[in-house]
Design a protein around this motif. Sequence first.
Motif, PDB file in Angstrom:
ATOM      1  N   GLY A  91       0.819  -1.206   0.000  1.00 49.55           N
ATOM      2  CA  GLY A  91       0.000   0.000   0.000  1.00 49.55           C
ATOM      3  C   GLY A  91       0.853   1.257   0.000  1.00 49.55           C
ATOM      4  O   GLY A  91       2.062   1.223  -0.232  1.00 49.55           O
ATOM      5  N   ARG A 116       1.218   2.812  -7.610  1.00 51.11           N
ATOM      6  CA  ARG A 116       0.143   2.297  -8.463  1.00 51.11           C
ATOM      7  C   ARG A 116       0.338   2.716  -9.922  1.00 51.11           C
ATOM      8  O   ARG A 116      -0.034   1.978 -10.835  1.00 51.11           O
ATOM      9  CB  ARG A 116      -1.217   2.797  -7.953  1.00 51.11           C
ATOM     10  N   ALA A 137       2.760  -0.988  -4.275  1.00 50.08           N
ATOM     11  CA  ALA A 137       1.711  -0.245  -3.594  1.00 50.08           C
ATOM     12  C   ALA A 137       0.344  -0.893  -3.767  1.00 50.08           C
ATOM     13  O   ALA A 137      -0.572  -0.628  -2.985  1.00 50.08           O
ATOM     14  CB  ALA A 137       1.672   1.199  -4.100  1.00 50.08           C
ATOM     15  N   ASP A 138       0.194  -1.734  -4.772  1.00 48.41           N
ATOM     16  CA  ASP A 138      -1.099  -2.373  -5.027  1.00 48.41           C
ATOM     17  C   ASP A 138      -0.857  -3.685  -5.756  1.00 48.41           C
ATOM     18  O   ASP A 138       0.236  -3.935  -6.261  1.00 48.41           O
ATOM     19  CB  ASP A 138      -1.975  -1.446  -5.878  1.00 48.41           C
TER      20      ASP A 138
END
Length: 224
Positions: A91, A116, A137-138
Amino acid sequence: MTDDSVPDLRASDADRERVAEILRDALAEGRLDMAEFEERLDATYQARTYGELAPITRDLPAAGVTAPSVSLAKEPAAGPDGSPWSGRIVGGEGSSSWAVAVMSGFQRKGRWTMPRRFTCLALCGGGEIDLREANFADGEVEINAIAIMGGVDVIVPPGVEVVVRGIGIMGGFDHREEGVPRVPGAPRVVITGFAFWGGVGVQRKPTRAEKQRLREQRRRQLDG
């Protein structure tokens, strides 16, 4: 090198290999430098008893032969879903969201967090985006690469899915790594953008730990 608290029982090849796996993880995480890693690895393969193995990983996570029945099995960093990859999908905003190379170059590699969406421009220059040791992050990230009379190389580790949607005019995007199934929990990397008299390449390469494991395996085969 002995440990009086551990009975002087003979260690097996499997015991030595589990210690070597802990050392490889420590090298990849930066807990050991290459000189320390090589010294401890040599001691591992020379060890004949539990007492000789015990001190090698005593100061490292998941280490310790405290009794003949103890397991030195590698414990993967797994998240709530049990996947090792979930520990790398963290994240947040990412370490860096853009890069520019104009008659020059840029690199994003090592321990960093892929956002992202990452946008980069290579104009008469080149760039490298190496995701082998990166966090994400994702679960799905996008690289928007613009290459004008220049090039961008994207390097992904095994297990990651790659989707290429870029457009090339007198240039191109590398589609060779598309269609490789991802392992459960691994991220998807979507590559978009534009290439004019330039190119965006995609390579799949092993991590440092995996390359070291393969080198050790070849060395043992030659020694045997």
